[in-house]
Write an enzyme that holds these catalytic residues in place. Structure first.
Site, PDB file in Angstrom:
ATOM      1  CG  HIS A   1      43.778  47.585  34.784  1.00 47.17           C
ATOM      2  ND1 HIS A   1      43.463  47.434  33.454  1.00 47.17           N
ATOM      3  CD2 HIS A   1      42.852  46.877  35.483  1.00 47.17           C
ATOM      4  CE1 HIS A   1      42.382  46.669  33.356  1.00 47.17           C
ATOM      5  NE2 HIS A   1      41.993  46.323  34.566  1.00 47.17           N
TER       6      HIS A   1
ATOM      7  CD  GLU B   1      42.542  42.448  36.502  1.00 48.08           C
ATOM      8  OE1 GLU B   1      41.367  42.407  36.906  1.00 48.08           O
ATOM      9  OE2 GLU B   1      42.995  43.419  35.895  1.00 48.08           O
TER      10      GLU B   1
ATOM     11  CD  GLU C   1      40.921  48.086  30.853  1.00 45.18           C
ATOM     12  OE1 GLU C   1      40.624  49.036  31.611  1.00 45.18           O
ATOM     13  OE2 GLU C   1      40.206  47.062  30.741  1.00 45.18           O
TER      14      GLU C   1
ATOM     15  N   GLY D   1      35.478  44.180  37.148  1.00 46.61           N
ATOM     16  CA  GLY D   1      35.201  45.343  36.309  1.00 46.61           C
ATOM     17  C   GLY D   1      33.708  45.456  36.035  1.00 46.61           C
ATOM     18  N   GLY D   2      33.274  44.938  34.883  1.00 47.11           N
ATOM     19  CA  GLY D   2      31.887  45.093  34.430  1.00 47.11           C
ATOM     20  C   GLY D   2      30.836  44.732  35.476  1.00 47.11           C
TER      21      GLY D   2
ATOM     22  N   GLY E   1      36.940  41.705  30.319  1.00 45.11           N
ATOM     23  CA  GLY E   1      35.865  42.297  29.533  1.00 45.11           C
ATOM     24  C   GLY E   1      35.420  41.448  28.361  1.00 45.11           C
TER      25      GLY E   1
ATOM     26  CG  ASN F   1      38.954  48.877  37.574  1.00 49.76           C
ATOM     27  OD1 ASN F   1      38.775  50.095  37.547  1.00 49.76           O
ATOM     28  ND2 ASN F   1      39.778  48.257  36.740  1.00 49.76           N
ATOM     29  CD1 TRP F   2      32.767  50.284  39.784  1.00 50.24           C
ATOM     30  CD2 TRP F   2      32.401  52.308  40.675  1.00 50.24           C
ATOM     31  NE1 TRP F   2      31.979  50.117  40.900  1.00 50.24           N
ATOM     32  CE2 TRP F   2      31.747  51.335  41.474  1.00 50.24           C
ATOM     33  CE3 TRP F   2      32.309  53.646  41.056  1.00 50.24           C
ATOM     34  CZ2 TRP F   2      31.012  51.671  42.612  1.00 50.24           C
ATOM     35  CZ3 TRP F   2      31.583  53.991  42.186  1.00 50.24           C
ATOM     36  CH2 TRP F   2      30.941  53.008  42.957  1.00 50.24           C
ATOM     37  CE  LYS F   3      38.061  47.472  33.718  1.00 51.15           C
ATOM     38  NZ  LYS F   3      38.233  46.467  32.680  1.00 51.15           N
TER      39      LYS F   3
ATOM     40  CB  SER G   1      35.065  37.592  32.423  1.00 48.52           C
ATOM     41  OG  SER G   1      35.348  38.366  31.263  1.00 48.52           O
TER      42      SER G   1
HETATM   43  P1  PGA Z   1      36.127  42.680  33.856  1.00 46.02           P
HETATM   44  O1  PGA Z   1      37.360  43.642  34.213  1.00 46.02           O
HETATM   45  O2  PGA Z   1      35.614  42.121  35.159  1.00 46.02           O
HETATM   46  O3  PGA Z   1      35.118  43.573  33.182  1.00 46.02           O
HETATM   47  O4  PGA Z   1      36.647  41.615  32.963  1.00 46.02           O
HETATM   48  C1  PGA Z   1      38.292  43.276  35.179  1.00 46.02           C
HETATM   49  C2  PGA Z   1      39.386  44.288  35.266  1.00 46.02           C
HETATM   50  O5  PGA Z   1      39.782  44.839  34.229  1.00 46.02           O
HETATM   51  O6  PGA Z   1      39.890  44.597  36.364  1.00 46.02           O
END
Ligand code: PGA
Length: 258
Positions: A101, A173, A103, A240-241, A179, A11-13, A219
């Site tokens: 998600h 999640e 967010e 994500g990251g 993050g 997930n590149w956000k 994470s």
């Molecule tokens: P993260 O993000 O790996 O940077 O914690 C995961 C996500 O939000 O899907």
């Protein structure tokens, strides 16, 4: 060992222009091999502005990485300035769409009702939703994790056939792990994945429960992936990251199948 093929999703956000996205996906493809694709499925979820470019690279070079989106509008078309419809995504051969998600839920006020409408829209257009569920730190500390994710899942399952439910992907999640560098223990991830699967079994039957894929997200990094991959009910990761850099994401993928 279950028969479910794990899915590792990047997930590149709100990162990577279309030019950067092309470079990352090309480098990722160079880092993966036939054995990787045999053992697991990989998807990348660029920003909307990069979907077409990434699609073109994947299709021109026959790269078996699935194209994913990060969000969608529930309706097919209309006067909804700034939104992107499931028809538009399906036309780009998008295979997986993240819905709900944390967010989106926290920063953009998406309720379970909105998430459900998006999930139904994705299914209506032949794509696969990745439904995100998870608890806040306060909810975890109050012992409400299972109740929260169960409520989110049951809202999403309403009205679906067992066949449709079996084809879903759910990403567990924990919000406090996204993050932050703190991740749930592999045992925590397993416990929640098992309880979600049990809920599917009770609601939709054993076949749907055996088929539905449940990812862990929050994470996920190359050095904590292998322990997650050993958990019976955890069928991949939403990353994500650690998915932004092709080399790091490839290390996550390789760690999953090591
Ligand atoms: P993260 O993000 O790996 O940077 O914690 C995961 C996500 O939000 O899907």
């Amino acid at each position: 060992m279950s028969s479910r093929q794990p899915l590792i999703s990047g997930n590149w956000k709100m990162h990577h222009t279309h030019l950067e996205a092309i470079a990352v996906v090309q480098k990722l493809a160079f880092s993966l091999n036939d054995e990787d694709y045999r053992v697991l499925a990989v998807s990348v979820h660029p920003a909307f502005t990069a979907l077409r470019s990434v699609q073109t690279v994947l299709e021109a070079d026959d790269i078996p990485i699935a194209l994913g989106a990060q969000d969608v509008y529930p309706g097919d078309k209309g006067a909804f300035t700034g939104e992107v419809s499931p028809v538009m995504l399906a036309k780009l051969n998008v295979r997986y769409v993240i819905v709900g998600h944390s967010e989106r839920r926290e920063l953009f006020g998406e309720t379970d009702e909105v998430v459900k409408a998006k999930l139904d829209a994705v299914l209506r257009h032949g794509m696969t939703p990745i439904l995100c569920v998870g608890e806040t730190l306060a909810e975890r500390e109050a012992g409400e994790t299972e109740a929260k994710v169960s409520r989110q899942l049951s809202s999403a399952l309403a009205g679906l056939s067992a066949e449709q439910v079996g084809g879903l992907v759910v990403a567990y999640e924990p919000i406090w792990a996204i993050g932050t560098g703190r991740n749930a223990t592999p045992e925590d991830a397993q416990q929640i994945a098992a309880s979600l699967r049990q809920q599917v079994k009770e609601a939709c039957g054993a076949d749907a429960a055996a088929r539905i894929r449940i990812q862990y997200g929050g994470s996920v990094k190359p050095d904590n992936t292998e322990a997650l991959s050993l958990q019976e009910d955890v069928d991949g990761a939403l990353v994500g990251g650690a998915s932004l850099d092709a080399g790091t994401f490839a290390r996550v993928i390789h760690a999953w199948r090591s």
